[in-house]
Design a protein around this motif. Structure first.
Motif, PDB file in Angstrom:
ATOM      1  N   ASP A   1       1.088  -0.811   0.091  1.00  0.00           N
ATOM      2  CA  ASP A   1      -0.178  -0.027   0.138  1.00  0.00           C
ATOM      3  C   ASP A   1       0.971   0.933  -0.184  1.00  0.00           C
ATOM      4  OD1 ASP A   1      -1.889  -1.181  -0.232  1.00  0.00           O
ATOM      5  OD2 ASP A   1      -2.963  -1.211   2.192  1.00  0.00           O
ATOM      6  N   ARG A   2       0.058   2.615  -0.704  1.00  0.00           N
ATOM      7  CA  ARG A   2       1.155   3.449  -0.633  1.00  0.00           C
ATOM      8  C   ARG A   2       0.021   4.576  -0.239  1.00  0.00           C
ATOM      9  NH1 ARG A   2       3.714   4.976  -6.887  1.00  0.00           N
ATOM     10  NH2 ARG A   2       4.903   3.154  -6.371  1.00  0.00           N
ATOM     11  N   ILE A   3       1.052   4.960   1.268  1.00  0.00           N
ATOM     12  CA  ILE A   3       0.319   6.159   2.222  1.00  0.00           C
ATOM     13  C   ILE A   3       1.139   7.241   1.780  1.00  0.00           C
ATOM     14  CG2 ILE A   3       0.662   6.709   4.273  1.00  0.00           C
ATOM     15  CD1 ILE A   3      -0.653   3.909   3.601  1.00  0.00           C
ATOM     16  N   VAL A   4       0.041   8.603   1.401  1.00  0.00           N
ATOM     17  CA  VAL A   4       0.848  10.223   1.346  1.00  0.00           C
ATOM     18  C   VAL A   4       0.819  10.675   1.798  1.00  0.00           C
ATOM     19  CG1 VAL A   4      -0.021  11.629  -0.562  1.00  0.00           C
ATOM     20  CG2 VAL A   4      -0.694   9.199  -1.368  1.00  0.00           C
ATOM     21  N   VAL A   5       1.495  12.136   2.115  1.00  0.00           N
ATOM     22  CA  VAL A   5       1.356  12.569   3.615  1.00  0.00           C
ATOM     23  C   VAL A   5       1.571  14.009   2.869  1.00  0.00           C
ATOM     24  CG1 VAL A   5       2.527  13.774   5.198  1.00  0.00           C
ATOM     25  CG2 VAL A   5       2.884  10.842   4.536  1.00  0.00           C
ATOM     26  N   ARG A   6       0.437  14.736   3.207  1.00  0.00           N
ATOM     27  CA  ARG A   6       0.828  16.237   2.619  1.00  0.00           C
ATOM     28  C   ARG A   6       0.919  17.166   4.359  1.00  0.00           C
ATOM     29  NH1 ARG A   6      -3.163  13.983  -0.560  1.00  0.00           N
ATOM     30  NH2 ARG A   6      -2.783  14.293  -3.335  1.00  0.00           N
ATOM     31  N   LEU A   7       2.008  18.179   3.848  1.00  0.00           N
ATOM     32  CA  LEU A   7       1.936  18.494   5.023  1.00  0.00           C
ATOM     33  C   LEU A   7       2.020  19.822   4.774  1.00  0.00           C
ATOM     34  CD1 LEU A   7       5.976  16.978   5.708  1.00  0.00           C
ATOM     35  CD2 LEU A   7       3.754  16.333   7.323  1.00  0.00           C
ATOM     36  N   TYR A   8       1.292  20.611   6.045  1.00  0.00           N
ATOM     37  CA  TYR A   8       0.956  21.815   6.277  1.00  0.00           C
ATOM     38  C   TYR A   8       1.592  22.355   7.324  1.00  0.00           C
ATOM     39  CZ  TYR A   8      -2.281  20.684   3.002  1.00  0.00           C
ATOM     40  OH  TYR A   8      -3.416  20.250   1.602  1.00  0.00           O
ATOM     41  N   ASP A   9       2.138  23.871   7.685  1.00  0.00           N
ATOM     42  CA  ASP A   9       1.940  24.619   8.567  1.00  0.00           C
ATOM     43  C   ASP A   9       0.891  25.261   9.216  1.00  0.00           C
ATOM     44  OD1 ASP A   9       1.212  27.042   7.088  1.00  0.00           O
ATOM     45  OD2 ASP A   9       3.852  27.873   7.077  1.00  0.00           O
ATOM     46  N   THR A  10       0.573  25.515  10.209  1.00  0.00           N
ATOM     47  CA  THR A  10      -0.336  26.583  10.891  1.00  0.00           C
ATOM     48  C   THR A  10      -1.040  27.298  10.934  1.00  0.00           C
ATOM     49  OG1 THR A  10       0.588  27.197  13.251  1.00  0.00           O
ATOM     50  CG2 THR A  10       0.027  25.265  13.152  1.00  0.00           C
TER      51      THR A  10
ATOM     52  N   THR B   1       5.119  13.565   0.328  1.00  0.00           N
ATOM     53  CA  THR B   1       5.947  12.815   0.171  1.00  0.00           C
ATOM     54  C   THR B   1       4.885  11.015  -0.245  1.00  0.00           C
ATOM     55  OG1 THR B   1       7.987  11.110   1.309  1.00  0.00           O
ATOM     56  CG2 THR B   1       6.494  11.863   2.348  1.00  0.00           C
ATOM     57  N   GLU B   2       5.112  10.443  -0.178  1.00  0.00           N
ATOM     58  CA  GLU B   2       5.173   8.796  -0.036  1.00  0.00           C
ATOM     59  C   GLU B   2       5.633   7.991   0.425  1.00  0.00           C
ATOM     60  OE1 GLU B   2       2.739   8.694  -3.978  1.00  0.00           O
ATOM     61  OE2 GLU B   2       2.228   9.846  -4.260  1.00  0.00           O
ATOM     62  N   PHE B   3       5.103   6.844   0.645  1.00  0.00           N
ATOM     63  CA  PHE B   3       6.348   5.718   0.731  1.00  0.00           C
ATOM     64  C   PHE B   3       5.237   4.935   0.825  1.00  0.00           C
ATOM     65  CE2 PHE B   3       4.326   7.454   4.826  1.00  0.00           C
ATOM     66  CZ  PHE B   3       4.008   6.393   5.721  1.00  0.00           C
ATOM     67  N   ALA B   4       5.766   3.075   0.453  1.00  0.00           N
ATOM     68  CA  ALA B   4       5.719   2.204   0.817  1.00  0.00           C
ATOM     69  C   ALA B   4       5.498   1.393   2.003  1.00  0.00           C
ATOM     70  CB  ALA B   4       5.382   1.313  -0.723  1.00  0.00           C
TER      71      ALA B   4
END
Length: 471
Positions: free
Chosen positions: A102-111, A119-122
Motif C-alpha cells: 500500500d502507498r501512503i501519501v502525506v501532505r504537510l501544512y504549517d499552522t 511525500t509517499e512511502f510504501a
C-alpha cells in the motif's frame, strides 16, 4: 449489477496449490466432493509516523494522510484518512488493515495552512517506522526527507539490523513534487538528527518507486487533481476537523475508512445509497465495495439490497473482485453467446475456478442463486481449507443438519476463514434462501478480508468459528 454499473478494479487472491491440483478441478461430478485448500494471505502491515525538524523552530505541523491501496499490479484511487496536528517529535501509529505494498501519501501544512511538503512511502512487511524530516524553513524550502524501514517490534524505530531501509527527498514547487534521485544539491545539515542514519548521497527507493508503471523516483508529478476526494481538496480544518495527537495515538484503518468515507473517496464514486440506512447490517460491506468501484447502485440512487443475484451477475462481480491464475480452459457455453453482456466475465471467472457445471455445456446465466450456491462457488474458486473437525466447526449452526455431506467441508472452510455472514440470525446458515445483493456484497467483502486484502469491519452477523475449549 448491469455491466455499466461495474468497474475494473481487482483484488489479488494468490493461490498456493499447484497446477496439477488446480487442473483437477474440471467439470465433473468429482468436483462436488473435492477438498478445499487455502489461498495465501497478503502480508499485513501498518506504520508509525514521526515528524522531525532538527534545525528549526516549528512547534506544530498538520499531516494530511491518505492511502492508495495496492490491488494486483495497480492501485486504488487515493483515499483520505484524516488531518492530524503533530507536535514536532510526536508520533502516531496506524494499524489493522494496511497491507504490504500500500502507498501512503502525506501532505504537510504549517499552522497557517501553507502547503510545505509532500511525500509517499510504501508499507513494508509487518510494520513500518517512518520519519519525515523537515528543513529549518519549510515554507521557503519545501524539501522533505523521508527515512523509513522495517519495525518488527513496533516501537516506532527502524530496526537497527533491518535489511529494508529507504532514504530519499521530495521537493515541492508550484503544486508539483519531484522525487529526487540524490542529495547532491541539498544542504543536508538541517536534515541530520541524532539516531538517524547519515543522509544517503544516492536516494534509496523501494523497487516499485524505481521501476514499472507506477515509478516515482526521478519523476515530477502533480499533487493536485480536481477529481480527488473533497477532503483532499479542502483547506485543513475546514471540511474535516483536525485530529490533535495524544501521547500514544493509535488509529485503526477500518475506523478511518468509515469515518471519512463520505468525503474521503474520489469524486464520481458513490458510496451512499438512498435505500441503505446508516444502521443497515451490510452498510460497511456495500459502501467499501462501492468505494473500490467493484459494485455500484442504480441511476435512481438506490442499491436495492434485497434484489436477487443471478449467475451472470455473480460472474461479473467475481471477475472484478479477484485476480487469480487460470486453472482450467474456458467453455463455450451454449446459452452464453459472444454478444451476451457478461460473456467475458463468465469465461474468465470459470477459468479462475469459480462455478460448477456438471455434465452440461449450459451456464444458466439468468438463474437466481441461493446462499449455498454463492458459498460453494467462493469456497471452490478461492481454495479455502480448514483444520480440525468438520462436525465441531459446523456445530455453530442450528441448521447444520441440513448441510449436505458433499458441501460440509466447503462450509467448514468458509466458516473457519471468517467469511460467512448470516443475517438476521447468525446461527442459521439458511443455505436454501435466495441470495440478495446485500448478502453477496457481504460475502465478497469477507472473502477479501480473509485474504488480507481489505480492512475488517466488525459485525455481529459474522460467524465466529468455534475453537477447542470454547464449548
Amino acid at each position: 449489477m448491469a455491466p455499466s454499473q461495474l468497474s475494473a478494479v481487482s483484488v489479488t487472491i494468490p493461490s498456493t496449490i499447484n497446477d496439477q491440483q488446480l487442473l483437477a478441478q474440471e467439470t465433473t461430478q468429482a468436483e462436488e466432493t473435492s477438498t478445499p485448500t487455502a489461498s495465501a494471505r497478503r502480508e499485513k502491515s501498518g506504520f508509525t509516523l514521526y515528524i522531525w525538524q532538527p534545525g528549526g523552530k516549528i512547534s506544530e505541523v498538520i499531516a494530511r494522510i491518505s492511502i492508495k491501496g495496492k490491488y494486483g499490479d495497480k492501485y486504488l484511487k487515493e483515499r483520505f484518512l484524516g488531518d492530524y496536528k503533530y507536535k514536532i517529535k510526536q508520533k502516531a501509529k496506524f494499524v489493522n488493515g494496511f497491507k504490504l505494498g500500500d502507498r501512503i501519501v502525506v501532505r504537510l501544512y504549517d499552522t497557517k495552512n501553507r502547503f510545505i511538503g509532500y511525500t509517499e512511502f510504501a508499507c513494508l512487511p509487518d510494520h513500518t517506522a517512518v520519519n519525515l524530516i523537515l528543513p529549518a524553513k519549510p515554507s521557503e524550502n519545501p524539501v522533505v526527507r523521508v527515512f523509513y524501514g522495517v519495525d518488527n517490534n513496533e516501537d516506532g524505530i527502524v530496526d537497527r539490523d533491518a535489511a529494508i531501509k529507504y532514504d530519499y527527498f521530495t521537493e515541492l514547487k508550484n503544486q508539483k513534487v519531484t522525487f529526487l534521485t540524490s542529495s547532491e544539491n541539498i544542504d543536508i545539515t538541517p536534515y541530520q538528527a541524532a539516531g538517524f542514519a547519515n543522509v544517503a548521497q544516492t536516494s534509496v527507493y523501494p523497487a516499485t518507486f524505481s521501476e514499472g508503471e507506477f515509478a516515482l523516483a526521478g519523476k515530477t508529478i502533480s499533487v493536485y487533481d480536481p477529481k480527488l476526494a473533497p477532503a483532499l481538496l479542502s483547506i485543513p480544518g475546514s471540511l474535516v476537523k483536525l485530529t490533535q495527537l495524544g501521547n500514544n495515538s493509535t488509529f485503526q484503518l477500518h475506523e478511518l475508512l468509515g469515518k471519512y468515507r463520505s468525503v474521503g473517496v474520489a469524486q464520481g464514486i458513490r458510496v451512499n445509497f438512498s435505500d441503505i440506512p446508516k444502521d443497515y447490517w451490510a452498510k460497511d460491506y456495500i459502501a467499501e465495495l462501492a468505494a473500490m468501484e467493484i459494485i455500484d447502485g442504480y441511476p435512481d440512487g438506490t442499491f436495492r439490497p434485497n434484489a436477487p443475484v443471478t449467475r451472470a451477475q455473480l460472474a461479473a462481480l467475481l471477475q472484478k473482485t479477484f485476480i487469480k491464475s487460470k486453472v482450467r480452459k474456458a467453455i463455450n457455453f451454449r446459452d452464453v453467446p459472444p454478444d451476451y453482456w457478461a460473456y467475458n466475465a463468465i469465461r474468465e471467472s470459470y477459468e479462475m475456478g469459480f462455478f460448477t457445471v456438471v455434465n452440461s455445456r449450459s451456464f444458466n446465466p439468468t438463474q437466481k442463486l441461493k446462499r449455498l450456491d454463492v458459498l460453494i462457488t467462493l469456497a471452490k474458486g478461492l481454495n479455502y481449507k480448514f483444520s480440525g473437525s468438520t462436525k465441531d466447526i459446523l456445530s455453530i449452526y442450528n441448521d447444520a443438519s441440513t448441510i449436505r455431506s458433499e458441501h460440509r467441508e466447503f462450509i467448514a472452510a468458509m466458516t473457519e476463514n471468517g467469511v460467512i455472514v448470516n443475517y438476521p440470525n447468525v446461527k442459521l446458515l439458511n443455505g436454501d434462501k435466495q441470495a440478495t445483493r446485500a448478502e453477496v456484497s457481504a460475502l465478497l467483502y469477507r472473502s477479501m478480508v480473509s485474504a488480507g486484502e481489505t480492512a475488517d469491519f466488525a459485525s455481529k452477523y459474522t460467524v465466529k468459528p468455534v475453537r477447542k475449549g470454547d464449548r
